[in-house]
Motif scaffolding. Structure first.
Motif, PDB file in Angstrom:
ATOM      1  N   SER A 188      -9.025 -11.943 -34.673  1.00 44.94           N
ATOM      2  CA  SER A 188      -8.982 -13.396 -34.827  1.00 44.94           C
ATOM      3  C   SER A 188      -8.955 -13.784 -36.301  1.00 44.94           C
ATOM      4  O   SER A 188      -8.217 -14.688 -36.712  1.00 44.94           O
ATOM      5  CB  SER A 188     -10.188 -14.021 -34.136  1.00 44.94           C
ATOM      6  OG  SER A 188     -10.200 -15.410 -34.307  1.00 44.94           O
ATOM      7  N   ARG A 226      -5.462 -13.118 -37.600  1.00 43.45           N
ATOM      8  CA  ARG A 226      -4.524 -14.162 -37.159  1.00 43.45           C
ATOM      9  C   ARG A 226      -4.710 -15.436 -37.972  1.00 43.45           C
ATOM     10  O   ARG A 226      -3.733 -16.088 -38.363  1.00 43.45           O
ATOM     11  CB  ARG A 226      -4.708 -14.450 -35.672  1.00 43.45           C
ATOM     12  CG  ARG A 226      -3.963 -13.495 -34.771  1.00 43.45           C
ATOM     13  CD  ARG A 226      -3.942 -13.994 -33.330  1.00 43.45           C
ATOM     14  NE  ARG A 226      -5.232 -13.940 -32.692  1.00 43.45           N
ATOM     15  CZ  ARG A 226      -5.781 -12.840 -32.186  1.00 43.45           C
ATOM     16  NH1 ARG A 226      -5.134 -11.710 -32.244  1.00 43.45           N
ATOM     17  NH2 ARG A 226      -6.966 -12.876 -31.614  1.00 43.45           N
ATOM     18  N   ASP A 273       5.681 -11.833 -41.373  1.00 39.23           N
ATOM     19  CA  ASP A 273       6.180 -11.687 -39.998  1.00 39.23           C
ATOM     20  C   ASP A 273       5.962 -10.273 -39.477  1.00 39.23           C
ATOM     21  O   ASP A 273       5.604 -10.078 -38.311  1.00 39.23           O
ATOM     22  CB  ASP A 273       7.668 -12.052 -39.923  1.00 39.23           C
ATOM     23  CG  ASP A 273       7.919 -13.535 -40.189  1.00 39.23           C
ATOM     24  OD1 ASP A 273       6.970 -14.346 -40.095  1.00 39.23           O
ATOM     25  OD2 ASP A 273       9.079 -13.878 -40.505  1.00 39.23           O
ATOM     26  N   ALA A 321       2.293  -9.897 -38.597  1.00 38.64           N
ATOM     27  CA  ALA A 321       1.990 -10.586 -37.339  1.00 38.64           C
ATOM     28  C   ALA A 321       2.484  -9.755 -36.158  1.00 38.64           C
ATOM     29  O   ALA A 321       1.780  -9.616 -35.151  1.00 38.64           O
ATOM     30  CB  ALA A 321       2.621 -11.971 -37.327  1.00 38.64           C
ATOM     31  N   SER A 322       3.658  -9.168 -36.293  1.00 33.38           N
ATOM     32  CA  SER A 322       4.191  -8.312 -35.223  1.00 33.38           C
ATOM     33  C   SER A 322       3.327  -7.077 -35.033  1.00 33.38           C
ATOM     34  O   SER A 322       3.061  -6.663 -33.901  1.00 33.38           O
ATOM     35  CB  SER A 322       5.625  -7.882 -35.536  1.00 33.38           C
ATOM     36  OG  SER A 322       6.483  -8.979 -35.511  1.00 33.38           O
ATOM     37  N   LEU A 329       0.160  -6.769 -35.631  1.00 32.12           N
ATOM     38  CA  LEU A 329      -1.081  -7.174 -34.967  1.00 32.12           C
ATOM     39  C   LEU A 329      -0.836  -7.404 -33.477  1.00 32.12           C
ATOM     40  O   LEU A 329      -1.625  -6.968 -32.642  1.00 32.12           O
ATOM     41  CB  LEU A 329      -1.652  -8.433 -35.612  1.00 32.12           C
ATOM     42  CG  LEU A 329      -2.983  -8.913 -35.056  1.00 32.12           C
ATOM     43  CD1 LEU A 329      -4.066  -7.871 -35.289  1.00 32.12           C
ATOM     44  CD2 LEU A 329      -3.375 -10.235 -35.687  1.00 32.12           C
ATOM     45  N   ASN A 330       0.262  -8.053 -33.150  1.00 33.89           N
ATOM     46  CA  ASN A 330       0.586  -8.289 -31.736  1.00 33.89           C
ATOM     47  C   ASN A 330       0.840  -6.979 -30.999  1.00 33.89           C
ATOM     48  O   ASN A 330       0.476  -6.839 -29.845  1.00 33.89           O
ATOM     49  CB  ASN A 330       1.793  -9.214 -31.603  1.00 33.89           C
ATOM     50  CG  ASN A 330       1.469 -10.635 -31.997  1.00 33.89           C
ATOM     51  OD1 ASN A 330       0.313 -11.045 -31.977  1.00 33.89           O
ATOM     52  ND2 ASN A 330       2.477 -11.391 -32.376  1.00 33.89           N
ATOM     53  N   ASN A 379      -2.448  -5.395 -30.218  1.00 34.20           N
ATOM     54  CA  ASN A 379      -3.099  -6.099 -29.114  1.00 34.20           C
ATOM     55  C   ASN A 379      -2.464  -5.725 -27.782  1.00 34.20           C
ATOM     56  O   ASN A 379      -3.159  -5.596 -26.782  1.00 34.20           O
ATOM     57  CB  ASN A 379      -3.044  -7.610 -29.321  1.00 34.20           C
ATOM     58  CG  ASN A 379      -4.003  -8.067 -30.395  1.00 34.20           C
ATOM     59  OD1 ASN A 379      -4.936  -7.363 -30.731  1.00 34.20           O
ATOM     60  ND2 ASN A 379      -3.763  -9.246 -30.930  1.00 34.20           N
ATOM     61  N   SER A 380      -1.146  -5.523 -27.764  1.00 29.62           N
ATOM     62  CA  SER A 380      -0.510  -5.144 -26.504  1.00 29.62           C
ATOM     63  C   SER A 380      -0.882  -3.712 -26.132  1.00 29.62           C
ATOM     64  O   SER A 380      -0.980  -3.389 -24.957  1.00 29.62           O
ATOM     65  CB  SER A 380       1.008  -5.318 -26.577  1.00 29.62           C
ATOM     66  OG  SER A 380       1.590  -4.384 -27.440  1.00 29.62           O
ATOM     67  N   ARG A 384      -4.108  -4.008 -24.369  1.00 27.09           N
ATOM     68  CA  ARG A 384      -3.901  -4.534 -23.030  1.00 27.09           C
ATOM     69  C   ARG A 384      -3.377  -3.421 -22.120  1.00 27.09           C
ATOM     70  O   ARG A 384      -3.809  -3.270 -20.991  1.00 27.09           O
ATOM     71  CB  ARG A 384      -2.929  -5.714 -23.069  1.00 27.09           C
ATOM     72  CG  ARG A 384      -2.728  -6.391 -21.742  1.00 27.09           C
ATOM     73  CD  ARG A 384      -1.883  -7.660 -21.824  1.00 27.09           C
ATOM     74  NE  ARG A 384      -0.671  -7.510 -22.583  1.00 27.09           N
ATOM     75  CZ  ARG A 384      -0.434  -8.115 -23.748  1.00 27.09           C
ATOM     76  NH1 ARG A 384      -1.339  -8.902 -24.284  1.00 27.09           N
ATOM     77  NH2 ARG A 384       0.704  -7.940 -24.381  1.00 27.09           N
TER      78      ARG A 384
END
Length: 142
Positions: free
Chosen positions: A44, A47, A93, A96-97, A99-100, A103-104, A107
């Motif tokens: 968090s 982000r 960018d 950010a990718s 980090l995403n 996170n995936s 998941r």
């Protein structure tokens, strides 16, 4: 706020330093345990800083487009600064990718390998509450 060429560079350097800090935080994030509240707080925070960086880059871009009316810098310098901003925006960018993507991965580790939401939903069709809890336990045990 009236920006001079020097204050623009100072703001840019602060944004570049923030980008470096974010990069370091992402490296730390990848080393943390993949679940838990500490990891969520860290993600968090990353982000939030990426959002702040994006806002700063937008501000620098806005100031840069207004500078030519004053003509304090040459066209060559203007192009150099546009390239610097573009490179830093690309770096933001990419972070950010990254980090995403991490996170995936988290998941995916919770759902199991190659589990798709539709697949998970189809596995619960016809189950009562007890059956769903049993399936959750089975998935969590791996």
């Amino acid at each position: 706020m009236a920006y001079s060429a020097d204050s623009w560079m100072k703001e840019y350097n602060e944004a570049a330093k923030l980008a470096d800090d974010i990069g370091g935080m992402i490296s730390e994030h990848d080393k943390l345990v993949s679940t838990g509240p500490e990891n969520q707080r860290h993600a968090s925070s990353i982000r939030r800083k990426i959002t702040i960086l994006g806002t700063r880059l937008d501000s620098l871009q806005s100031v840069l487009t207004k500078m030519p009316s004053n003509r304090p810098i040459s066209e060559k310098e203007m192009n150099r600064r546009r390239d610097m901003l573009s490179n830093l925006r690309t770096k933001k960018d990419q972070m950010a990718s990254a980090l995403n993507m991490s996170n995936s991965r988290n998941r995916d580790s919770l759902l199991g390998p190659d589990a798709k939401p539709a697949d998970a939903m189809s596995r619960t069709v016809g189950l009562d509450n007890r059956g769903i809890v049993g399936l959750q336990r089975q998935i969590m045990k791996g």
